[in-house]
Scaffold this motif. Structure first.
Motif, PDB file in Angstrom:
ATOM      1  N   LYS A 163       0.947  -0.977   0.044  1.00 13.10           N
ATOM      2  CA  LYS A 163       0.061  -0.024  -0.081  1.00 13.10           C
ATOM      3  C   LYS A 163       0.973   1.263  -0.012  1.00 13.10           C
ATOM      4  CE  LYS A 163      -4.209   2.188   1.783  1.00 13.10           C
ATOM      5  NZ  LYS A 163      -5.402   1.987   0.928  1.00 13.10           N
ATOM      6  N   ALA A 164       1.884   1.154   0.703  1.00 11.39           N
ATOM      7  CA  ALA A 164       2.768   2.552   0.731  1.00 11.39           C
ATOM      8  C   ALA A 164       3.601   2.457  -0.490  1.00 11.39           C
ATOM      9  CB  ALA A 164       3.861   2.198   1.939  1.00 11.39           C
ATOM     10  N   ASP A 165       3.783   1.534  -1.272  1.00 10.35           N
ATOM     11  CA  ASP A 165       4.463   1.501  -2.692  1.00 10.35           C
ATOM     12  C   ASP A 165       3.511   2.288  -3.605  1.00 10.35           C
ATOM     13  OD1 ASP A 165       6.729   0.573  -1.608  1.00 10.35           O
ATOM     14  OD2 ASP A 165       6.516  -1.533  -2.514  1.00 10.35           O
ATOM     15  N   TRP A 166       2.065   1.797  -3.381  1.00  8.31           N
ATOM     16  CA  TRP A 166       1.246   2.121  -4.314  1.00  8.31           C
ATOM     17  C   TRP A 166       0.953   3.784  -4.300  1.00  8.31           C
ATOM     18  CZ3 TRP A 166      -3.786   3.601  -2.615  1.00  8.31           C
ATOM     19  CH2 TRP A 166      -4.674   4.255  -3.430  1.00  8.31           C
ATOM     20  N   LEU A 167       0.823   3.998  -2.751  1.00  5.02           N
ATOM     21  CA  LEU A 167       0.613   5.430  -2.517  1.00  5.02           C
ATOM     22  C   LEU A 167       1.568   6.466  -2.916  1.00  5.02           C
ATOM     23  CD1 LEU A 167      -0.966   5.234   0.991  1.00  5.02           C
ATOM     24  CD2 LEU A 167      -2.082   5.995  -1.090  1.00  5.02           C
ATOM     25  N   SER A 168       2.894   5.935  -2.971  1.00  5.82           N
ATOM     26  CA  SER A 168       4.073   6.492  -3.378  1.00  5.82           C
ATOM     27  C   SER A 168       4.030   6.794  -4.852  1.00  5.82           C
ATOM     28  CB  SER A 168       5.231   5.847  -2.780  1.00  5.82           C
ATOM     29  OG  SER A 168       6.638   6.627  -3.444  1.00  5.82           O
ATOM     30  N   ASP A 169       3.590   5.624  -5.690  1.00  6.14           N
ATOM     31  CA  ASP A 169       3.663   5.991  -7.083  1.00  6.14           C
ATOM     32  C   ASP A 169       2.370   6.604  -7.636  1.00  6.14           C
ATOM     33  OD1 ASP A 169       5.546   3.939  -7.345  1.00  6.14           O
ATOM     34  OD2 ASP A 169       4.215   2.111  -7.738  1.00  6.14           O
ATOM     35  N   LEU A 170       1.267   6.732  -6.710  1.00  6.24           N
ATOM     36  CA  LEU A 170       0.388   7.477  -7.127  1.00  6.24           C
ATOM     37  C   LEU A 170       0.648   9.003  -6.785  1.00  6.24           C
ATOM     38  CD1 LEU A 170      -2.653   7.926  -7.982  1.00  6.24           C
ATOM     39  CD2 LEU A 170      -3.288   7.438  -5.493  1.00  6.24           C
ATOM     40  N   SER A 171       1.371   9.347  -5.855  1.00  4.39           N
ATOM     41  CA  SER A 171       1.863  10.758  -5.583  1.00  4.39           C
ATOM     42  C   SER A 171       2.756  11.029  -6.760  1.00  4.39           C
ATOM     43  CB  SER A 171       2.463  10.711  -4.068  1.00  4.39           C
ATOM     44  OG  SER A 171       2.927  11.825  -3.695  1.00  4.39           O
ATOM     45  N   VAL A 172       3.637  10.383  -6.886  1.00  2.00           N
ATOM     46  CA  VAL A 172       4.600  10.884  -8.100  1.00  2.00           C
ATOM     47  C   VAL A 172       3.809  11.244  -9.154  1.00  2.00           C
ATOM     48  CG1 VAL A 172       6.454  10.153  -9.526  1.00  2.00           C
ATOM     49  CG2 VAL A 172       6.610   9.513  -7.068  1.00  2.00           C
ATOM     50  N   MET A 173       2.871  10.168  -9.679  1.00  2.00           N
ATOM     51  CA  MET A 173       2.076  10.193 -10.910  1.00  2.00           C
ATOM     52  C   MET A 173       1.357  11.703 -10.862  1.00  2.00           C
ATOM     53  SD  MET A 173      -1.022   8.942 -12.595  1.00  2.00           S
ATOM     54  CE  MET A 173      -2.035   9.492 -11.463  1.00  2.00           C
ATOM     55  N   GLN A 174       0.566  11.861  -9.687  1.00  2.00           N
ATOM     56  CA  GLN A 174      -0.088  13.284  -9.521  1.00  2.00           C
ATOM     57  C   GLN A 174       0.863  14.328  -9.492  1.00  2.00           C
ATOM     58  OE1 GLN A 174      -2.070  11.818  -5.852  1.00  2.00           O
ATOM     59  NE2 GLN A 174      -4.260  12.153  -6.986  1.00  2.00           N
ATOM     60  N   THR A 175       1.939  14.448  -8.879  1.00  2.00           N
ATOM     61  CA  THR A 175       2.665  15.356  -8.834  1.00  2.00           C
ATOM     62  C   THR A 175       3.236  15.898 -10.438  1.00  2.00           C
ATOM     63  OG1 THR A 175       3.637  15.052  -6.486  1.00  2.00           O
ATOM     64  CG2 THR A 175       5.100  16.250  -8.139  1.00  2.00           C
ATOM     65  N   ARG A 176       3.574  14.828 -10.951  1.00  2.00           N
ATOM     66  CA  ARG A 176       3.930  14.950 -12.547  1.00  2.00           C
ATOM     67  C   ARG A 176       2.964  15.398 -13.407  1.00  2.00           C
ATOM     68  NH1 ARG A 176       8.074  15.669 -16.427  1.00  2.00           N
ATOM     69  NH2 ARG A 176       6.936  14.923 -18.437  1.00  2.00           N
ATOM     70  N   TRP A 177       1.435  14.990 -13.196  1.00  2.00           N
ATOM     71  CA  TRP A 177       0.554  15.474 -13.715  1.00  2.00           C
ATOM     72  C   TRP A 177       0.132  16.865 -13.527  1.00  2.00           C
ATOM     73  CZ3 TRP A 177      -4.942  12.868 -13.321  1.00  2.00           C
ATOM     74  CH2 TRP A 177      -5.940  13.188 -14.045  1.00  2.00           C
ATOM     75  N   LEU A 178       0.277  17.480 -12.201  1.00  2.00           N
ATOM     76  CA  LEU A 178       0.150  18.779 -11.982  1.00  2.00           C
ATOM     77  C   LEU A 178       1.313  19.675 -12.706  1.00  2.00           C
ATOM     78  CD1 LEU A 178      -1.082  20.979 -10.324  1.00  2.00           C
ATOM     79  CD2 LEU A 178       0.379  20.376  -8.275  1.00  2.00           C
ATOM     80  N   TRP A 179       2.582  18.922 -12.565  1.00  3.46           N
ATOM     81  CA  TRP A 179       3.866  19.887 -13.385  1.00  3.46           C
ATOM     82  C   TRP A 179       3.382  20.257 -14.813  1.00  3.46           C
ATOM     83  CZ3 TRP A 179       6.871  18.937 -17.424  1.00  3.46           C
ATOM     84  CH2 TRP A 179       7.786  19.780 -17.768  1.00  3.46           C
ATOM     85  N   LEU A 180       2.727  19.066 -15.287  1.00  4.42           N
ATOM     86  CA  LEU A 180       2.500  19.064 -16.779  1.00  4.42           C
ATOM     87  C   LEU A 180       1.360  20.387 -16.997  1.00  4.42           C
ATOM     88  CD1 LEU A 180       1.796  15.477 -18.022  1.00  4.42           C
ATOM     89  CD2 LEU A 180       3.750  17.194 -18.562  1.00  4.42           C
ATOM     90  N   LEU A 181       0.361  20.436 -15.864  1.00  5.44           N
ATOM     91  CA  LEU A 181      -0.785  21.352 -16.312  1.00  5.44           C
ATOM     92  C   LEU A 181       0.042  22.713 -15.988  1.00  5.44           C
ATOM     93  CD1 LEU A 181      -3.545  19.353 -14.231  1.00  5.44           C
ATOM     94  CD2 LEU A 181      -3.400  20.040 -16.525  1.00  5.44           C
ATOM     95  N   GLN A 182       0.735  22.917 -15.032  1.00  5.90           N
ATOM     96  CA  GLN A 182       1.353  24.172 -14.737  1.00  5.90           C
ATOM     97  C   GLN A 182       2.252  24.644 -15.972  1.00  5.90           C
ATOM     98  OE1 GLN A 182       3.466  23.098 -11.009  1.00  5.90           O
ATOM     99  NE2 GLN A 182       1.837  24.024  -9.935  1.00  5.90           N
ATOM    100  N   ASN A 183       2.629  23.437 -16.693  1.00  2.53           N
ATOM    101  CA  ASN A 183       3.546  23.917 -17.899  1.00  2.53           C
ATOM    102  C   ASN A 183       2.544  24.022 -19.152  1.00  2.53           C
ATOM    103  OD1 ASN A 183       6.640  24.387 -17.116  1.00  2.53           O
ATOM    104  ND2 ASN A 183       5.620  22.865 -15.862  1.00  2.53           N
ATOM    105  N   GLY A 184       1.464  24.185 -19.110  1.00  2.40           N
ATOM    106  CA  GLY A 184       0.540  24.333 -20.278  1.00  2.40           C
ATOM    107  C   GLY A 184       0.396  22.922 -21.236  1.00  2.40           C
ATOM    108  N   LYS A 185       0.591  21.688 -20.444  1.00  2.00           N
ATOM    109  CA  LYS A 185       0.357  20.724 -21.104  1.00  2.00           C
ATOM    110  C   LYS A 185      -0.648  19.810 -20.483  1.00  2.00           C
ATOM    111  CE  LYS A 185       5.424  20.340 -22.126  1.00  2.00           C
ATOM    112  NZ  LYS A 185       6.312  19.485 -22.277  1.00  2.00           N
ATOM    113  N   THR A 186      -1.229  19.143 -21.388  1.00  4.96           N
ATOM    114  CA  THR A 186      -2.610  18.189 -20.817  1.00  4.96           C
ATOM    115  C   THR A 186      -2.635  16.868 -21.372  1.00  4.96           C
ATOM    116  OG1 THR A 186      -3.940  18.823 -22.587  1.00  4.96           O
ATOM    117  CG2 THR A 186      -4.056  20.433 -20.502  1.00  4.96           C
ATOM    118  N   VAL A 187      -3.273  15.914 -20.598  1.00  2.00           N
ATOM    119  CA  VAL A 187      -3.423  14.736 -21.049  1.00  2.00           C
ATOM    120  C   VAL A 187      -4.349  14.703 -22.516  1.00  2.00           C
ATOM    121  CG1 VAL A 187      -4.553  12.178 -20.682  1.00  2.00           C
ATOM    122  CG2 VAL A 187      -3.250  13.558 -18.915  1.00  2.00           C
ATOM    123  N   ALA A 188      -5.122  15.808 -22.587  1.00  2.00           N
ATOM    124  CA  ALA A 188      -6.069  15.971 -23.920  1.00  2.00           C
ATOM    125  C   ALA A 188      -5.140  16.211 -24.936  1.00  2.00           C
ATOM    126  CB  ALA A 188      -6.830  17.116 -23.468  1.00  2.00           C
TER     127      ALA A 188
END
Length: 128
Positions: free
Chosen positions: A6-31
């Motif tokens: 569970k700790a590994d999963w939460l860590s992976d999820l946190s890293v992914m969410q941080t990267r996704w936020l970074w993309l949004l802050q830099n004008g990039k989207t999943v769309a």
């Protein structure tokens, strides 16, 4: 051992969410990623908080979401049709798996139902 997974999963999820936020802050989207790869019709697997956030982002970016997929489809309330994995029609350009901790098993299940690519949201945010 369960706590460690569970700790590994939460860590992976946190890293992914941080990267996704970074993309949004830099004008990039999943769309943008979807549009750049010719994915006009997208299904999302996993309607947790991440799935809902992805749904909103894709819709606001002009990507069509004909349906989402969740094994608990009968109890999911969303702005689009939600189907169980066994009821998925093969009519989208890609399925994005938002439950990154179960990507491999979800992919194995969906490969029996669809011919389109099945990709992890985590992979997309690192490629975008």
């Amino acid at each position: 051992m369960v706590i460690s997974k569970k700790a590994d999963w939460l860590s992976d999820l946190s890293v992914m969410q941080t990267r996704w936020l970074w993309l949004l802050q830099n004008g990039k989207t999943v769309a943008d990623y979807c549009n750049n790869n010719g994915y006009r019709r997208v299904a999302i697997y996993g309607m947790s908080e991440i799935g809902y956030a992805l749904l909103d982002e894709l819709k606001s970016g002009g990507v069509e979401i004909p349906y989402c997929i969740d094994r608990n489809a009968d109890s999911i309330f969303a702005k689009v049709d939600v189907k169980r994995p066994d009821d998925v029609p093969d009519e989208v350009d890609v399925v994005i798996v938002a439950v990154i901790q179960y990507y491999d098993s979800v992919k194995n299940t969906l490969e029996k139902r669809v011919t389109c690519p099945i990709v992890s949201l985590a992979d997309i945010v690192w490629e975008a």
